[in-house]
Design a protein around this motif. Sequence first.
Motif, short mmCIF file in Angstrom:
data_model
loop_
_atom_site.label_atom_id
_atom_site.label_comp_id
_atom_site.label_asym_id
_atom_site.label_seq_id
_atom_site.Cartn_x
_atom_site.Cartn_y
_atom_site.Cartn_z
N GLY A 1 -6.27 57.74 42.37
CA GLY A 1 -5.73 59.02 41.94
C GLY A 1 -6.37 59.57 40.68
N ARG A 2 -7.09 58.72 39.95
CA ARG A 2 -7.76 59.21 38.75
C ARG A 2 -8.95 60.09 39.17
NH1 ARG A 2 -6.06 54.08 37.73
NH2 ARG A 2 -4.89 53.76 35.81
N THR A 3 -9.18 61.14 38.40
CA THR A 3 -10.24 62.09 38.78
C THR A 3 -11.49 61.93 37.93
OG1 THR A 3 -9.21 63.71 37.31
CG2 THR A 3 -8.65 63.82 39.66
N HIS A 4 -11.43 61.11 36.90
CA HIS A 4 -12.64 60.91 36.08
C HIS A 4 -13.72 60.25 36.94
CE1 HIS A 4 -11.03 61.98 32.11
NE2 HIS A 4 -9.89 61.51 32.57
N PRO A 5 -14.98 60.65 36.74
CA PRO A 5 -16.07 60.07 37.55
C PRO A 5 -16.19 58.57 37.32
CG PRO A 5 -16.96 61.30 35.70
CD PRO A 5 -15.49 61.58 35.73
N ARG A 6 -16.79 57.90 38.31
CA ARG A 6 -16.94 56.45 38.20
C ARG A 6 -18.40 56.05 37.99
NH1 ARG A 6 -14.83 54.93 43.77
NH2 ARG A 6 -15.59 57.06 44.13
N LEU A 7 -18.59 55.11 37.06
CA LEU A 7 -19.90 54.51 36.85
C LEU A 7 -19.96 53.21 37.64
CD1 LEU A 7 -20.25 54.68 32.94
CD2 LEU A 7 -21.20 56.28 34.62
N TRP B 1 -1.76 55.45 32.50
CA TRP B 1 -1.27 55.63 31.13
C TRP B 1 -1.08 57.10 30.80
CZ3 TRP B 1 1.20 53.70 27.24
CH2 TRP B 1 1.09 54.29 25.99
N ASN B 2 -2.08 57.93 31.05
CA ASN B 2 -2.03 59.34 30.68
C ASN B 2 -2.30 60.17 31.93
OD1 ASN B 2 -2.42 61.95 29.69
ND2 ASN B 2 -3.42 61.24 27.81
N VAL B 3 -1.25 60.44 32.68
CA VAL B 3 -1.40 61.10 33.99
C VAL B 3 -2.03 62.48 33.82
CG1 VAL B 3 -0.15 62.07 35.95
CG2 VAL B 3 0.49 59.82 35.05
N GLU B 4 -1.61 63.22 32.81
CA GLU B 4 -2.13 64.58 32.64
C GLU B 4 -3.66 64.58 32.50
OE1 GLU B 4 -0.79 66.54 29.13
OE2 GLU B 4 -1.85 68.42 29.59
N MET B 5 -4.17 63.69 31.65
CA MET B 5 -5.61 63.71 31.40
C MET B 5 -6.39 62.95 32.46
SD MET B 5 -5.76 65.63 28.85
CE MET B 5 -7.54 65.58 28.77
N GLU C 1 -6.12 55.35 22.41
CA GLU C 1 -5.73 56.06 23.64
C GLU C 1 -6.59 55.62 24.83
OE1 GLU C 1 -3.75 58.28 25.04
OE2 GLU C 1 -5.03 58.98 26.69
N VAL C 2 -7.91 55.62 24.66
CA VAL C 2 -8.76 55.26 25.80
C VAL C 2 -8.65 53.77 26.13
CG1 VAL C 2 -10.36 57.18 25.55
CG2 VAL C 2 -10.85 55.03 24.36
N MET C 3 -8.37 52.94 25.14
CA MET C 3 -8.15 51.52 25.43
C MET C 3 -6.82 51.30 26.16
SD MET C 3 -10.44 49.28 25.14
CE MET C 3 -9.25 48.08 25.66
N ALA C 4 -5.81 52.08 25.81
CA ALA C 4 -4.54 51.98 26.54
C ALA C 4 -4.75 52.38 28.00
CB ALA C 4 -3.49 52.87 25.89
N ARG C 5 -5.53 53.45 28.22
CA ARG C 5 -5.87 53.83 29.60
C ARG C 5 -6.56 52.66 30.31
NH1 ARG C 5 -8.93 59.74 29.11
NH2 ARG C 5 -7.41 60.79 27.78
N SER C 6 -7.52 52.05 29.60
CA SER C 6 -8.32 50.98 30.21
C SER C 6 -7.46 49.77 30.57
CB SER C 6 -9.43 50.55 29.25
OG SER C 6 -10.30 51.62 28.98
N LEU C 7 -6.62 49.36 29.64
CA LEU C 7 -5.81 48.17 29.89
C LEU C 7 -4.83 48.40 31.04
CD1 LEU C 7 -5.18 47.22 26.16
CD2 LEU C 7 -6.40 45.82 27.82
N MET C 8 -4.23 49.58 31.07
CA MET C 8 -3.28 49.83 32.16
C MET C 8 -4.01 49.95 33.49
SD MET C 8 -0.05 52.44 32.35
CE MET C 8 0.95 51.39 31.27
N GLY D 1 -15.80 50.76 40.84
CA GLY D 1 -16.50 51.52 39.81
C GLY D 1 -15.61 51.78 38.61
N MET D 2 -16.28 52.06 37.47
CA MET D 2 -15.56 52.25 36.21
C MET D 2 -15.36 53.73 35.92
SD MET D 2 -17.54 49.38 33.90
CE MET D 2 -19.17 50.04 34.23
N HIS D 3 -14.11 54.15 35.78
CA HIS D 3 -13.83 55.53 35.42
C HIS D 3 -14.26 55.77 33.97
CE1 HIS D 3 -11.44 56.55 38.99
NE2 HIS D 3 -10.98 55.32 38.94
N ILE D 4 -15.15 56.74 33.77
CA ILE D 4 -15.55 57.08 32.40
C ILE D 4 -14.69 58.24 31.93
CG2 ILE D 4 -17.52 58.49 33.25
CD1 ILE D 4 -18.92 57.71 30.56
N TYR D 5 -14.11 58.10 30.76
CA TYR D 5 -13.14 59.08 30.26
C TYR D 5 -13.90 60.27 29.69
CZ TYR D 5 -10.31 55.00 31.08
OH TYR D 5 -9.72 53.90 31.68
N ASP D 6 -14.29 61.16 30.59
CA ASP D 6 -15.24 62.21 30.19
C ASP D 6 -14.58 63.39 29.51
OD1 ASP D 6 -14.07 63.42 32.35
OD2 ASP D 6 -15.93 63.84 33.43
N ASP D 7 -13.29 63.33 29.24
CA ASP D 7 -12.70 64.32 28.34
C ASP D 7 -13.07 63.97 26.89
OD1 ASP D 7 -11.08 62.06 28.95
OD2 ASP D 7 -9.37 62.96 27.91
#
Length: 439
Positions: free
Chosen positions: A320-326, A10-14, A119-126, A260-266
Motif C-alpha cells: 500500500g505504500r506509494t514511495h518508489p522501491r529501490l 507509521w505515517n499513512v498520509e505521507m 521520522e524516517v527511521m520510525a517508518r523504516s522500523l515499522m 524492494g526498499m521504499h525510498i522516502y522521496d518526500d
Amino acid sequence: MAKDFPYPIWNVEMETMDLETRKTLQLYRLKELAAYVYERVPFYKKKFDEMGVRPSEIKSLSDITALPFTTKADLRDNYPYAMFAVPMDDIVRIHASSGTTGKPTVVGYTQEDIDTWSEVMARSLMSGGATRKSIVQNAYGYGLFTGGLGVHYGAELMGASVIPISGGNTARQILILQDFGSDVITCTPSYSLFLAEEIEKAGIDPKSLKLRHGIFGAEPWTEAMRMEIEKRLPITAINIYGLSEIIGPGVANECMEQKGMHIYDDHFYPEIINPETCEPVKDGELGELVITTLTKKGIPLIRYRTRDLTRIIPGECPCGRTHPRLDRIMGRSDDMLIIRGVNVFPSQIEEVLVGIEEVAPHYQLIVERDHNLDVLTVMVEVNDKLFSDEIKGLEAAEKKVAHAIHQMLGISVNVKLVEPKTVARSEGKAKRVIDNRKL
C-alpha cells in the motif's frame, strides 16, 4: 473512510500519498532547497554560477538535471564545516565517516534534521515488522557512525523499547536475546550470521528465542544470504538502506513484502544515472543512485552521487505504500572489480557460495596481477562436516565452487578452501575484497 492496509504503516498520509500530490510537494521543496543552498553555501553558489543556472529557473522536477552533482570528494575538500548551511549554533549533532580512505566526511544536524531522521527511521522500523510493543536490540555501533543513534531515535519515536547494546560482545548479545525477550534485532547482515553461528555453538535453539524480525544494512547482501539468515535465525530479514552523507539509516527500507526498499522521496529525491555518462536511465535499469536531500537544513546536498548501484523497481507494492522501491544494492560503481574485462561484484560471488552446501557463507576475494593477467582467488570456508572428510571430498568441493562461479561470471577463478572460522569475522562492515594489484 480510512483505507485498510495489510501491514501497519507509521505515517499513512505521507507513505501512501498519491504520486501527483507527492510530485507537487517535491517540486515545492526542490525550489526551496535550490534557493536555500545558493544563498547559504558558497560551494553551491560557485557551482550554480559556473553552470549558469539560477534557482528561480527551476520550473519542473526534470529541471533537477540542470543542477550540479555533489561527490564525497566535495565533502572532503570542504572539511570539516564549509558545506554547512547554518551557523554552528544551530547544529545539535555531528557525525562523521571513519576516514579510513582519506579525510572523514562530516555531517551536521539541526534539531529539525534530527526530527526528520527519527521520522524516517520510525517508518523504516515499522515497515520492517517492529511495533510500539517491540523490544529492539540495537546492535549497530553508537558513536560517530550513524547506525546506532539513527535506529535508537526512530524506535523511541514510535514508542518501542530500545536496548542500546551497540556492536560486538556476542556472548552478551545472546544473553540479552534470551533474557530480555528482544523481538527485533538491528545490525549488519554478516554479523547476524555470525550471531547465528555463536547461538548454535552455545547449544541454544534459535526457535526458543522471541526474535521475530531483523533489520539489516550498512553493507550489500544478497537474496541468498537473506534465505540463509532466515533459515538459521527463524526471523524475517529486512533490508535497510542509508548513508551518513544523506541522513544515516532510514533513507529507504523494505516492507514485509520483501520486494524492494521504499525510498522516502518526500525527503530524499532519487535519480538513477549511468555512472559513465551521468545520463538518467529508465526505471528497471541498473545504474548509480543519486539523491537530493529535499528537507535537510544542516548540510543539504544537491544530486549527491552515492556510487551505490541499484535500480528503481517498476510497479506498485502490495503493502500500500506509494514511495518508489529501490532494488538491493548490487555493489558500488567505484569498487566494482574488473577481472579480465568482466565486471564482478562481491554480491554475485556470495550468491553462488550461499547456494553450495559444502561451504559456509564466509569468504574473501583476493585479486592479484600475474604477468599482466588479473587473477581472482576466492577464499571460502568449508563447513564442519566437509572439513573432517577425505581429501577427495575437498577437491570435489573446490571444483564445484569454481564451476559455479564460472557459470555465473564466465571467468575462471582460483578457489582456496579454508578451515571453519578462518575468514576474519566482522562486527561492522565485512571486508570482502583484498585488491593487491598495483593499478
